[in-house]
Every structure is written in C-alpha cells, then in structure tokens.
Design a protein around this motif. Structure first.
Motif, PDB file in Angstrom:
ATOM      1  N   GLY A 197       0.338  -4.516   4.853  1.00  0.00           N
ATOM      2  CA  GLY A 197       1.616  -5.220   4.869  1.00  0.00           C
ATOM      3  C   GLY A 197       1.434  -6.703   4.614  1.00  0.00           C
ATOM      4  O   GLY A 197       2.220  -7.328   3.876  1.00  0.00           O
ATOM      5  N   LEU A 198       0.400  -7.308   5.217  1.00  0.00           N
ATOM      6  CA  LEU A 198       0.100  -8.725   4.982  1.00  0.00           C
ATOM      7  C   LEU A 198      -0.202  -8.970   3.509  1.00  0.00           C
ATOM      8  O   LEU A 198       0.304  -9.940   2.915  1.00  0.00           O
ATOM      9  N   LEU A 199      -1.004  -8.095   2.916  1.00  0.00           N
ATOM     10  CA  LEU A 199      -1.356  -8.255   1.507  1.00  0.00           C
ATOM     11  C   LEU A 199      -0.121  -8.191   0.617  1.00  0.00           C
ATOM     12  O   LEU A 199       0.044  -8.998  -0.311  1.00  0.00           O
ATOM     13  N   VAL A 200       0.767  -7.255   0.898  1.00  0.00           N
ATOM     14  CA  VAL A 200       1.980  -7.108   0.076  1.00  0.00           C
ATOM     15  C   VAL A 200       2.899  -8.310   0.250  1.00  0.00           C
ATOM     16  O   VAL A 200       3.413  -8.865  -0.734  1.00  0.00           O
ATOM     17  N   ILE A 201       3.121  -8.733   1.489  1.00  0.00           N
ATOM     18  CA  ILE A 201       3.990  -9.879   1.731  1.00  0.00           C
ATOM     19  C   ILE A 201       3.413 -11.137   1.092  1.00  0.00           C
ATOM     20  O   ILE A 201       4.137 -11.960   0.508  1.00  0.00           O
ATOM     21  N   GLY A 202       2.076 -11.301   1.187  1.00  0.00           N
ATOM     22  CA  GLY A 202       1.439 -12.499   0.651  1.00  0.00           C
ATOM     23  C   GLY A 202       1.382 -12.544  -0.862  1.00  0.00           C
ATOM     24  O   GLY A 202       1.269 -13.632  -1.445  1.00  0.00           O
ATOM     25  N   ILE A 211       5.956  -0.980  -1.812  1.00  0.00           N
ATOM     26  CA  ILE A 211       4.567  -0.984  -2.284  1.00  0.00           C
ATOM     27  C   ILE A 211       3.653  -0.392  -1.209  1.00  0.00           C
ATOM     28  O   ILE A 211       2.721   0.363  -1.506  1.00  0.00           O
ATOM     29  N   VAL A 212       3.922  -0.748   0.051  1.00  0.00           N
ATOM     30  CA  VAL A 212       3.133  -0.190   1.164  1.00  0.00           C
ATOM     31  C   VAL A 212       3.239   1.328   1.163  1.00  0.00           C
ATOM     32  O   VAL A 212       2.232   2.041   1.302  1.00  0.00           O
ATOM     33  N   LEU A 213       4.438   1.821   0.987  1.00  0.00           N
ATOM     34  CA  LEU A 213       4.665   3.264   1.012  1.00  0.00           C
ATOM     35  C   LEU A 213       4.023   3.953  -0.185  1.00  0.00           C
ATOM     36  O   LEU A 213       3.477   5.054  -0.063  1.00  0.00           O
ATOM     37  N   ALA A 214       4.059   3.293  -1.336  1.00  0.00           N
ATOM     38  CA  ALA A 214       3.467   3.874  -2.541  1.00  0.00           C
ATOM     39  C   ALA A 214       1.958   4.025  -2.395  1.00  0.00           C
ATOM     40  O   ALA A 214       1.358   4.960  -2.949  1.00  0.00           O
ATOM     41  N   PRO A 286       7.574 -13.982   8.343  1.00  0.00           N
ATOM     42  CA  PRO A 286       6.943 -12.666   8.193  1.00  0.00           C
ATOM     43  C   PRO A 286       5.486 -12.747   7.748  1.00  0.00           C
ATOM     44  O   PRO A 286       4.634 -12.016   8.247  1.00  0.00           O
ATOM     45  N   LEU A 287       5.186 -13.657   6.809  1.00  0.00           N
ATOM     46  CA  LEU A 287       3.815 -13.797   6.335  1.00  0.00           C
ATOM     47  C   LEU A 287       2.902 -14.331   7.435  1.00  0.00           C
ATOM     48  O   LEU A 287       1.779 -13.836   7.637  1.00  0.00           O
TER      49      LEU A 287
END
Length: 479
Positions: A197-202, A211-214, A286-287
């Motif tokens: 989640g951190l990677l996607v948000i960042g 993207i997390v779900l994919a 959030p980040l």
C-alpha cells in the motif's frame, strides 16, 4: 471410494514411505506416524517440511487479505464521505468475521483434508479481493463497504485451519518451532500488504487502490495451485468432537483465551488500527501513515518464534507475565506521548507494544500443551497416558483459544472508534488497554505462578506422579 492407477499408487506409496493413496478429491497419505523416528527420518520430515512451506504461503496471503481494509482506508479521502469512527468500524468487521470462522475452519481440515481445504480456502480469498475492487470508488454506500470488509474475514479463518493441519504433520518435539514458523510466516502477511500500500500511494497516488488488489489476484491463484500440486491430506486425522466439548469445559481454555486476547488480539487490532491512529491523532497524510504502519506488524511477526523459544527455556508462564508487565509499561509510554502529542515517543512506545505482542503470542501458545499435560498429571495420569491426554485437549483448545483471541482485535478497534468519536483522541482507549494488561498479568500470576515450586505438585510435575490431596494445583510455571 478409491479410484487410482498403479503408477500413481506406487509413486505415492514411495513418497510417503507409508502407503499414500489417491482418492477422488486429492492426494491422501494413509499412514502418518511422525513420532516413529525411522518413519520421520526416512520420509516424514521431508513431506512435513514441504507441506509447511506451502501452508505458510497460503496463510501468509490469507493474513494479507484479512488486513486488506487496514490499507484500503488509507486510500479513502474526504470524497468517500467516511469519518474516522466509520473507518475504525470498517477495519473492525474483518476481525469479527475472522474470529467466528476460526472455529469451523479448525474442523474443516479433518473433514475435507488439509491439502484440499488449503486449495479451497485460498481460492475463496478471490471473493473479498474482487469485492474490494468493485466498491473502492467514491459514492459507494457505507453499508456496501461494511459488507466488502466483512468478506475479508475468510482470510482470518485460514490461520486456524493452517495451524491445525501443520500440527498434525509434526512430532511433539518439533511442534513448537513448526507452529511458530507457520504462524510467524502468516503474520508477516500484514506488514507485506501494508508495504505494498505504501508503494502504491508513494508512486501511483492515493487514488489507485485497485493496484494493490491487482497484485494479490495472481498471488492467490499461485498459492492455491501450489497447494494442489505439492501438499497432502492425512487420512489418520479425524475430528474429535468429544475433545472439543471437553476443552470447552476446561477452565484453562478460557483463562488462556483471555491471555491470548491480550497478546494476539492486541497484535491484530493494532495492526489494523495503526495507520488510522497516525492519521487522526497526529494528522499524518496517507503516505506518511503508510510509511510507518508496516514497521510494528513486521517486528511483531518476526519475534513470535522467539517468544516460543524463550518460553521453552524459561517457562511460558514466566515469559507471559513479564511480557504483560512490559506491555503495560509500553502502553504508559504511549499514553504519555498522546498527551504530549509527541510522535517520536508515541512511535517508540507503540512499536514496542507490537514487539511485545509477538513475544506474547509465542509464549502463550507454548503454554497450552504443557498446561493440559500438567492437568493430566494432576488427575493421576502418567507417562504416555498423560501425554495423550495433553495432546487431545490442547489440540482442541487451540482452535477455540485462537478464535476468542482474535476477538481482541475487534475490541481494540471498537475502543479506538469510541475514543475518537467522543474525545477526539485515542488516549481513553489506551488507558483501557493498560487496565486490561494489568488484569492479564494478575491472572497469569494467580493461576500459573502463585506458589510456584512449592509442595507435592512441583515434585509430581517433575516426576510424572500424582500430586496427592495436599496440593491439587499443578505448578504451571514450568510449562
């Protein structure tokens, strides 16, 4: 009903070294005797390790999906129309469902086979993952979010079936380490999805939760496929409903459930709530929240086997009592930091709490078999009869203790919800947690350590003889 080819049967029998046989629905091993040293050395250990490896993989992903909404809420900005109290309730729903499902999941292994149930339970994770992908959009009703969050509870049930399955594969002398690895590897699923989640948000921003779900959809399929190809069912494993009833009548089952609420309940509750606490109490973005959220669950997962090892050496009750004292001290630091609004001090205290929950998870689970074997000694059993009684009751109790313990995660998130709704701060919740840890410490001392080492019970526990009428309380400090 058995339908098998000669080549399949020969290959299976060779691998198991004991007559594995294939029937409709999967690979079944007919004879499994890990306590037999020759059997274990010839083929049992290799088979057990293979099943452990792929059990860890499936349980790991199960924990990730169970904690999915602790990540999804970080993507839910003002446009979603969900206030902090509503978000805490969202992350509480999976803990409730997961706790309830742990009971039937415990019995599913014997009913359907460990390999078969691992395949099914892994594929079932696709349902909450797909549901989250559908609902993660502004304008979705809060009720719909609640239903989607509740579905992820199936990931929490995976822990119970996985632990029950691996418990059957290993001999008593190796159960502690095997179960610690299985549980720790599963627990790490929490920080892993938080890191993702951190990677996607960042990188992609807070508007891209799908993207997390994919990422997890193919991982779920891989876990199920690996279980189908490389895991086994054990035909000798059967459900003992009588043992479950006996365990439910034992007071130690409920005492240990209380203690496990304090350790595992704290671990899973804090794991789900950490990011929301940082956002609402310290105004983190959030980040910023995601960059810190994974640290505590990661450390707590890694030290779980250490808690078991310490309990092996010094006694589970002693380690558990010391752990609750330390958890109380860490909670005091968190309360002080909350009052002073000091984020660095808060992080030190909160991450220390995570580490201690991991240690406590290991030490409390290590206590369970020893407690029931001590009960057998108290009742006049000795030798193999005492060991058999302990195995029967502890195995049944573990499923119930795990289910009740998970409810602690629900209580923690509901406490945070109420605290932020009424006081605008998590401090009242932490004060209640401090009081609960004090209760757990007192109970641990009173039931398992009070008078340790005195009286005939101590000698009985050491020798395997009955304690007699003078002292009917076993000395559990040695478990």
């Amino acid at each position: 009903m058995t339908d098998e080819s000669g080549s399949t049967k020969a290959a299976a029998e060779t691998e198991a070294g004991a007559g594995a046989r294939k029937r409709a629905g999967g690979r079944w091993i007919e004879r499994w005797d890990p306590e037999d040293a020759e059997f274990w050395a010839a083929s049992g250990e290799r088979i057990a390790r293979r099943n452990l490896a792929f059990s860890v993989l499936s349980e790991h992903i199960g924990f990730s999906i169970w904690s999915l909404w602790s990540v999804m809420v970080l993507f839910m900005g003002p446009e979603y129309g969900v206030d902090p109290a509503g978000k805490f309730f969202l992350v509480a729903m999976p803990t409730l469902v997961g706790a309830v499902l742990r009971v039937p999941y415990t019995f599913a292994v014997a009913r359907f086979g460990g390999r078969n149930w691992t395949v099914f339970s892994a594929l079932l994770l696709l349902v909450p993952t797909a549901a989250a992908a559908v609902v993660m959009t502004p304008g979705t009703s809060y009720t719909t979010f609640l239903v989607a969050a509740a579905l992820t509870g199936v990931g929490g049930g995976n822990f119970a079936s996985s632990m029950t399955n691996i418990n059957s594969f290993y001999p008593l002398r190796k159960k502690g380490w095997a179960l610690g690895l299985n549980a720790g590897g599963g627990n790490i699923g929490v920080p892993v999805i938080q890191l993702l989640g951190l990677l996607v948000i960042g990188t992609a921003g807070a508007a891209q939760p799908r993207i997390v779900l994919a990422v997890y959809v193919p991982l779920i399929v891989i876990a199920a496929l690996c279980a189908a190809l490389f895991m086994d069912n054990l035909r000798p494993v059967t459900n003992d409903t009588g043992a479950a009833k006996d365990a439910a009548r034992e007071r130690h089952t409920w005492v240990m459930s209380l203690l496990y609420v304090g350790t595992f309940g704290s671990f899973i509750g804090y794991s789900f709530a950490f990011g929301l606490v940082l956002q609402n109490q310290f105004a983190r973005t959030p980040l910023q929240a995601a960059s810190l959220t994974f640290i505590g669950p990661l450390l707590g997962s890694l030290v779980r086997p250490v808690g078991g090892r310490l309990a092996d050496r010094y006694g589970g009750a002693r380690i558990t009592l010391g752990n609750f004292v330390a958890m109380g001290a860490a909670t005091g630091v968190v309360i002080y930091a909350s009052a002073q609004r000091s984020l660095p001090v808060f992080l030190v205290g909160f991450i220390a709490l995570f580490v201690l929950t991991g240690l406590g998870n290991g030490s409390t689970y290590k206590m369970i078999p020893g407690i029931f074997q001590a009960e057998a000694v108290r009742r006049g059993l000795a030798g193999e009869a005492a060991a058999a009684y302990g195995r029967r009751l502890s195995g049944a109790a573990m499923g119930l203790i795990g289910a009740v313990g998970a409810l602690g995660g629900l209580a923690i998130n509901l406490a945070f919800r109420q605290a932020f709704e009424t006081a605008g701060s998590g401090t009242p919740a932490f004060v209640s947690f401090l009081a609960f840890y004090a209760v757990c410490g007192v109970v641990t001392w009173f039931v398992y350590l009070r008078g340790a080492g005195r009286g005939p019970a101590a000698a009985a526990l050491a020798s395997g003889a009955d304690a007699g009428e003078e002292d009917r309380r076993p000395v559990y400090a040695q478990v």
